[in-house]
Design a protein around this motif. Structure first.
Motif, PDB file in Angstrom:
ATOM      1  N   UNK A 162      26.511  35.312  26.721  1.00 54.28           N
ATOM      2  CA  UNK A 162      27.932  35.469  27.009  1.00 54.28           C
ATOM      3  C   UNK A 162      28.118  35.987  28.427  1.00 54.28           C
ATOM      4  N   UNK A 163      29.187  35.544  29.043  1.00 54.47           N
ATOM      5  CA  UNK A 163      29.581  35.998  30.363  1.00 54.47           C
ATOM      6  C   UNK A 163      30.951  36.641  30.210  1.00 54.47           C
ATOM      7  N   UNK A 164      31.045  37.923  30.535  1.00 58.48           N
ATOM      8  CA  UNK A 164      32.298  38.666  30.418  1.00 58.48           C
ATOM      9  C   UNK A 164      32.823  38.967  31.811  1.00 58.48           C
ATOM     10  N   UNK A 165      34.071  38.588  32.064  1.00 62.46           N
ATOM     11  CA  UNK A 165      34.708  38.831  33.349  1.00 62.46           C
ATOM     12  C   UNK A 165      35.925  39.715  33.091  1.00 62.46           C
ATOM     13  N   UNK A 166      35.938  40.888  33.703  1.00 61.55           N
ATOM     14  CA  UNK A 166      37.024  41.848  33.545  1.00 61.55           C
ATOM     15  C   UNK A 166      37.713  42.005  34.902  1.00 61.55           C
ATOM     16  N   UNK A 167      38.987  41.602  34.954  1.00 62.40           N
ATOM     17  CA  UNK A 167      39.744  41.659  36.197  1.00 62.40           C
ATOM     18  C   UNK A 167      40.961  42.552  35.972  1.00 62.40           C
ATOM     19  N   UNK A 168      41.093  43.576  36.809  1.00 63.49           N
ATOM     20  CA  UNK A 168      42.262  44.450  36.744  1.00 63.49           C
ATOM     21  C   UNK A 168      43.251  43.985  37.808  1.00 63.49           C
ATOM     22  N   UNK A 227      36.524  46.115  43.917  1.00 67.97           N
ATOM     23  CA  UNK A 227      36.031  46.970  42.834  1.00 67.97           C
ATOM     24  C   UNK A 227      36.799  46.775  41.528  1.00 67.97           C
ATOM     25  N   UNK A 228      37.827  45.924  41.529  1.00 63.00           N
ATOM     26  CA  UNK A 228      38.612  45.670  40.318  1.00 63.00           C
ATOM     27  C   UNK A 228      38.107  44.454  39.531  1.00 63.00           C
ATOM     28  N   UNK A 229      36.986  43.869  39.965  1.00 61.88           N
ATOM     29  CA  UNK A 229      36.400  42.719  39.267  1.00 61.88           C
ATOM     30  C   UNK A 229      35.012  43.115  38.768  1.00 61.88           C
ATOM     31  N   UNK A 242      35.439  36.538  42.683  1.00 59.42           N
ATOM     32  CA  UNK A 242      36.272  37.377  43.534  1.00 59.42           C
ATOM     33  C   UNK A 242      36.891  36.565  44.670  1.00 59.42           C
ATOM     34  N   UNK A 243      36.130  35.674  45.281  1.00 60.80           N
ATOM     35  CA  UNK A 243      36.646  34.850  46.379  1.00 60.80           C
ATOM     36  C   UNK A 243      37.777  33.950  45.893  1.00 60.80           C
ATOM     37  N   UNK A 244      37.626  33.363  44.716  1.00 62.36           N
ATOM     38  CA  UNK A 244      38.678  32.506  44.174  1.00 62.36           C
ATOM     39  C   UNK A 244      39.928  33.325  43.865  1.00 62.36           C
ATOM     40  N   UNK A 245      39.753  34.477  43.241  1.00 67.87           N
ATOM     41  CA  UNK A 245      40.906  35.328  42.925  1.00 67.87           C
ATOM     42  C   UNK A 245      41.628  35.787  44.180  1.00 67.87           C
TER      43      UNK A 245
END
Length: 87
Positions: free
Chosen positions: A71-77, A57-59, A45-48
């Motif tokens: 697995x690592x899943x990252x969902x970014x809106x 709340x969108x990450x 979140x800090x990088x984005x």
């Protein structure tokens, strides 16, 4: 250790201790997974947020551990249109 030690049955106490140590190590790894996900989420979140105005709340970050792989899943809106932050 001699050749005859191979033919003696293993004592149960050392075997039980080894199994308990493995179990405790496994529990520590799985218990620390939620902390790891929280730390990863905050860092992502800090990088984005350095590049895009995005609410926290969108990450969403999820980790799934399997026997062979994890697995690592990252969902970014992303907002539409994407607005860059001023430097």
């Amino acid at each position: 250790m001699t050749i005859f030690d191979f033919f003696r049955p293993a004592r149960s106490a050392p075997v039980a201790r080894d199994r308990l140590q493995i179990l405790l190590q496994h529990e520590r790894v799985t218990a620390g997974a939620s902390d790891l996900v929280a730390v990863l989420r905050e860092e992502i979140l800090a990088v984005l947020q350095r590049h895009v105005d995005i609410p926290a709340d969108k990450v969403q970050v999820k980790m799934q551990r399997g026997e062979a792989i994890s697995t690592l899943e990252v969902d970014v809106e992303l907002p539409n249109p994407v607005r860059r932050k001023a430097a």
